[in-house]
Design a protein around this motif. Sequence first.
Motif, PDB file in Angstrom:
ATOM      1  N   SER A 212      69.014  60.769  65.258  1.00  0.00           N
ATOM      2  CA  SER A 212      70.343  60.878  65.851  1.00  0.00           C
ATOM      3  C   SER A 212      70.929  59.499  66.147  1.00  0.00           C
ATOM      4  O   SER A 212      72.115  59.242  65.893  1.00  0.00           O
ATOM      5  CB  SER A 212      70.272  61.710  67.133  1.00  0.00           C
TER       6      SER A 212
ATOM      7  N   GLU B 164      71.920  57.878  62.879  1.00  0.00           N
ATOM      8  CA  GLU B 164      73.149  58.483  62.360  1.00  0.00           C
ATOM      9  C   GLU B 164      74.381  57.968  63.107  1.00  0.00           C
ATOM     10  O   GLU B 164      75.440  57.757  62.506  1.00  0.00           O
ATOM     11  CB  GLU B 164      73.066  60.006  62.470  1.00  0.00           C
ATOM     12  N   LYS B 165      74.243  57.753  64.418  1.00  0.00           N
ATOM     13  CA  LYS B 165      75.370  57.232  65.197  1.00  0.00           C
ATOM     14  C   LYS B 165      75.728  55.808  64.777  1.00  0.00           C
ATOM     15  O   LYS B 165      76.866  55.372  64.959  1.00  0.00           O
ATOM     16  CB  LYS B 165      75.034  57.271  66.688  1.00  0.00           C
TER      17      LYS B 165
ATOM     18  N   SER C 283      73.366  51.982  57.956  1.00  0.00           N
ATOM     19  CA  SER C 283      73.367  52.157  59.409  1.00  0.00           C
ATOM     20  C   SER C 283      73.055  50.833  60.092  1.00  0.00           C
ATOM     21  O   SER C 283      72.029  50.203  59.809  1.00  0.00           O
ATOM     22  CB  SER C 283      72.333  53.211  59.830  1.00  0.00           C
TER      23      SER C 283
END
Length: 258
Positions: free
Chosen positions: A111, A114-115, A149
């Motif tokens: 998570s 992904e952020k 990312s």
Amino acid sequence: MRPWLIITICITLFSPFISQAEPYPEQRSNRQLAVTVCNDYRENNRLPCFVSRNDCPRGFEVIERFTDSSGPTFSACRDKRHERPRLSMPPGGRFAGKNPQLLKQFDRLVSAIEKGQVGRSMHLPKASREQLGHFFSAIDLTRIKLVYSKALANGCFTDCRQIFCASGDQVNAWTDPQAPVLSIRLLHQLAHVERCEIQGGRERFVRTWLKHLPDEVFNALDRGEAIDTEMIHFAMYMESHANNRAESICRRLSCERE
């Protein structure tokens, strides 16, 4: 002795050897290529592999199929049963003491990564899928997402069908529709994707192969710092398997070595 008689005798003597020779030696090339793949697979993974005319039989998976050379098609086949974990483990077995919170920790890690995504998710271009389809027949290459990312400090990290990388240039090079780059690092990550599919999905993959997520990973998340992928510890077998798969495929594709 008459010349025609000498010629007749020579033909009679050598005809058995001529008849035993391979009439179409080029037809052996597909089989020889498949044998080479099987030899590499057995040596690197210590798992069974055999060569089959045309397609692999039911219950077996194609590692690579050779059709380019003239002559019959041959496939290098592996037994998928040897790639799957046991459905049940005896008490005190290898994974009986696995941290029950590990999957939740992994979800938290993904998570956060992904952020940190920058830009949109990318996909492998058609040219790359066509080249790699022979090697990764167990996975749908069109569904794999490649993501840049900023939450990663280095390298790449694979969450089954998602491949996150710390370098946007790396992702762009792999997904360039005009001149995509095939590198050994990409092949390594695709081997992890393949392993997840063979394992039976994300949860089984994580529970089977993820060994440890140190506190420092989550401390870095709390501080808002980029994550060092070297601290995410998967089982050594899985890493060595991915290295071997990437190396074996790279030799046949002449991929870039980073």
